[in-house]
Scaffold this active site. Sequence first.
Site, PDB file in Angstrom:
ATOM      1  N   GLY A   1       0.831  -1.204   0.000  1.00  0.00           N
ATOM      2  CA  GLY A   1       0.000   0.000   0.000  1.00  0.00           C
ATOM      3  C   GLY A   1       0.857   1.242   0.000  1.00  0.00           C
ATOM      4  O   GLY A   1       2.081   1.160   0.071  1.00  0.00           O
TER       5      GLY A   1
ATOM      6  N   LYS B   1       5.708   4.539   1.044  1.00  0.00           N
ATOM      7  CA  LYS B   1       5.415   3.225   0.453  1.00  0.00           C
ATOM      8  C   LYS B   1       5.371   2.251   1.626  1.00  0.00           C
ATOM      9  O   LYS B   1       6.179   2.366   2.557  1.00  0.00           O
ATOM     10  CB  LYS B   1       6.564   2.868  -0.506  1.00  0.00           C
ATOM     11  CG  LYS B   1       6.412   1.542  -1.205  1.00  0.00           C
ATOM     12  CD  LYS B   1       7.694   1.157  -1.929  1.00  0.00           C
ATOM     13  CE  LYS B   1       8.050   2.100  -3.074  1.00  0.00           C
ATOM     14  NZ  LYS B   1       9.156   1.554  -3.880  1.00  0.00           N
TER      15      LYS B   1
ATOM     16  N   ASP C   1      -7.007  13.379  12.309  1.00  0.00           N
ATOM     17  CA  ASP C   1      -7.323  12.858  10.968  1.00  0.00           C
ATOM     18  C   ASP C   1      -8.065  11.531  11.089  1.00  0.00           C
ATOM     19  O   ASP C   1      -7.745  10.556  10.407  1.00  0.00           O
ATOM     20  CB  ASP C   1      -6.034  12.694  10.138  1.00  0.00           C
ATOM     21  CG  ASP C   1      -6.344  12.548   8.648  1.00  0.00           C
ATOM     22  OD1 ASP C   1      -5.455  12.109   7.893  1.00  0.00           O
ATOM     23  OD2 ASP C   1      -7.504  12.830   8.249  1.00  0.00           O
TER      24      ASP C   1
END
Length: 340
Positions: free
Chosen positions: A19, A25, A133
């Site tokens: 992902g 990365k 978030d």
Amino acid sequence: MSSQYPELKGFYHLRETIGSGGFAKVKLAYHALTGEKVAIKIMDKRALGDDLPRVKTEIAAMKELCQQHICKLFQVLETETRFYMVLEYCPEGELFDYIVSKDRLDEAEARIFFRQIVSAVAFIHYKGYAHRDLKPENLLLDEEQNLKLIDFGLCAKPKGGMENHLFTCCGSPAYAAPELISGKQYLGAEADLWSMGVLLYALLCGYLPFDDEKIPSLYRKIQSGKYDVPDWLSPESSILIAQMLQVDPKRRISIQQLINHPWLRKGFNIPCEFESKYKSTLDEDCITELAVHYGKTRTEMEEDVSKWTYDYLTASYFLLLEKKMKGRPVRLLQRPTATD
Ligand SMILES: CN(C)C[C@H]1CC[C@H](N2C(=O)NCc3cnc4ccc(-c5cc(Cl)c(O)c(Cl)c5)cc4c32)CC1
């Protein structure tokens, strides 16, 4: 593969990229000494640019935030050009995809997940952090379908404690609190509570309470505090969502009230526990296994591990502990040979 990442050679067996998280990365890997799977978040310093402080923020926060519903940080490596974060692997991916796959969750299943989210957020608030978030993309599922909170790159630890205000407007617009998007100063904890209201709505409805392609109209909808209440929502669910999606942060439910809320206690009759299941004392079996492997006394090994340097030893200790907590043998794969 490891020739590209020489620093990992011999310590981790790298596998495929699983992902990407914005400027990072994420690769699957095996920790060589225990054979346990890990997720390694790899960031190129040049590509980070002025996002570099976010990495330092995330690393500092995750070192302090050891809890069963927070993705565990095992090791940090820094080279000239890269940061590596060795993290707890979550094979079942994002909660976001799980909700999409089921269209929406029934109240009982949403309650199980939401109790885990409340547990994680209550813990980070208790430690003086606001996540800022919170969204289903940042909640991952482990192999036992337990939720793990990730991505602390935008988190804040207000100087002088959680009563002090924040100013940076950040996070994902659809989950952002009205006071945060109106550029006013805000309390991190109160903004997180709003995002959790949006999260609970998404779990129970399968879509967002406030949505629009254009940001300005999305912001107007958020600031109006008006959202659709579908007929499948129970009165209790609607009441709880309404208590979290209060435009005025002073009227919004607090995390302390949320932990004891009747909607969350239904079927459990115990409040949400949020203290960490990780013990502060070192586990004897893990220390012994490591001492034998490295040819040290138990006392020496306890001293070394207690430094919590987030090097390979810290990772080996935590991953041995993971093995033990999953009922697997507390054994390192490579036993010391006579010449070691
Ligand atoms: C907001 N989204 C796009 C972000 C994506 C990022 C990749 C994720 N991921 C996979 O793609 N496949 C499987 C997978 C398995 N275990 C993981 C463990 C940790 C992390 C992780 C942890 C922290 Cl703390 C962090 O900051 C970041 Cl970026 C990632 C990601 C994992 C993962 C899913 C969410």
